[in-house]
Design an enzyme around this catalytic site. Structure first.
Site, PDB file in Angstrom:
ATOM      1  CB  SER A 276      -0.875   0.005   1.256  1.00 31.59           C
ATOM      2  OG  SER A 276      -1.468   1.279   1.435  1.00 31.59           O
TER       3      SER A 276
ATOM      4  CE1 TYR B 255      -4.122  -2.009   5.200  1.00 36.36           C
ATOM      5  CE2 TYR B 255      -2.934  -0.062   4.479  1.00 36.36           C
ATOM      6  CZ  TYR B 255      -3.750  -1.134   4.196  1.00 36.36           C
ATOM      7  OH  TYR B 255      -4.210  -1.332   2.914  1.00 36.36           O
TER       8      TYR B 255
END
Ligand SMILES: NC(=O)c1ccc[n+]([C@@H]2O[C@H](COP(=O)([O-])OP(=O)(O)OC[C@H]3O[C@@H](n4cnc5c(N)ncnc54)[C@H](O)[C@@H]3O)[C@@H](O)[C@H]2O)c1
Length: 257
Positions: free
Chosen positions: A149, A164
């Site tokens: 990401s 994350y």
């Protein structure tokens, strides 16, 4: 003898494919469109059954839907057993897409959430790839694409935060290590690092927040799941055979480096 492209003789395993508006189903659809047989898997059993039905209705390729938890070694082993027991062509690609967000701040995040975020987003990619790579070595064709990401690259700023970012940054290291170790078998391993994609992953995000996220992207819009899907499937093609160990940014200019 008719020569077929690798795609026509192989199966792609796509994780996180149980969400109707998600990147996983879009990717499975693109694989099927290009003639791959497809295994769709997801923690959401109903979702994965619906995705398998959709693909079966839309395409003339073999499709298998299996519920599994990518963070659970026993569940991944059961997935691999079910695929091995099927009459699908040999597995030639793993598209690791399953993932969960984590909007908790560093100071608020508890150890349970930390462990789950790492388990699903990072350990899951490791487990699923490890379950299928031996077959790829045996069959002489292999592609693994892992899901990172933009949050890994700039530490947050989209929706999810530190936990994350750590998991998705771990995916980049996992990808590089695997790429080095598996190159001797002709297997390529790459990561994809999207910016904001228009899916349902940002649970609880307001319309206002979604508009602000779009406005912050230099290209002025969120990415479509189909655009990520196209990149995944291309990375699994024979044409992409000299690309390995990379992280492919697909973020509309959000993070330029
Ligand atoms: N949407 C974005 O903006 C964006 C940006 C960058 C990266 N990503 C990553 O892309 C991937 C797909 O996200 P999406 O936006 O399509 O979200 P989504 O929520 O639509 O899809 C994620 C899927 O993963 C499944 N899943 C969750 N935990 C699982 C587990 N333990 N085992 C198996 N399946 C599990 C969910 O059930 C869901 O179907 C995720 O890894 C996400 O982190 C998304």
């Amino acid at each position: 003898m008719q020569v077929q492209s690798p795609a026509r003789q192989r199966t792609a395993v796509v994780t996180g494919a149980g969400s109707p508006r998600g990147i996983g189903l879009a990717t499975a659809r693109r694989f099927a469109q290009e003639g791959w047989a497809v295994v769709v898997t997801d923690l959401n059993a109903e979702g994965v059954a619906a995705s398998a039905q959709t693909l079966t209705d839309e395409f003339d390729v073999p499709v298998l839907g299996v519920a599994s938890d990518v963070a659970d070694p026993a569940s991944v082993a059961a997935l691999a057993e079910q695929v091995a027991a099927s009459d699908l062509p040999p597995v030639g690609a793993v598209a690791n897409i399953a993932g969960i967000p984590s909007p908790s701040s560093f100071l608020e995040m508890g150890i349970e959430e930390w462990n789950r975020v790492i388990a699903v987003n990072l350990t899951g990619d490791f487990l699923v790839a490890q379950a299928f790579v031996p077959q790829m070595i045996e069959n002489g064709y292999g592609r693994v694409v892992n899901m990172s990401s933009v949050t890994a690259q700039h530490g947050g700023g989209v929706f999810s935060k530190t936990g994350y970012a750590a998991a998705k940054a771990g995916v980049i290291g996992l990808t590089k290590g695997m790429a080095r170790e598996l190159a001797q078998y002709g297997i390529t391993v790459n990561a994809v690092a999207p910016g904001v994609v228009d899916t349902d992953i940002r649970v609880g995000s307001s319309d206002e927040n979604e508009k602000a996220l779009s406005a912050a992207v230099p290209l002025g819009r969120q990415c479509r799941p189909e655009e990520i899907a196209a990149l995944y499937v291309w990375l699994c093609s024979a044409d992409a055979g000299y690309i390995t160990g990379t992280t492919q940014s697909i973020n509309g200019g959000t993070y330029v480096y």
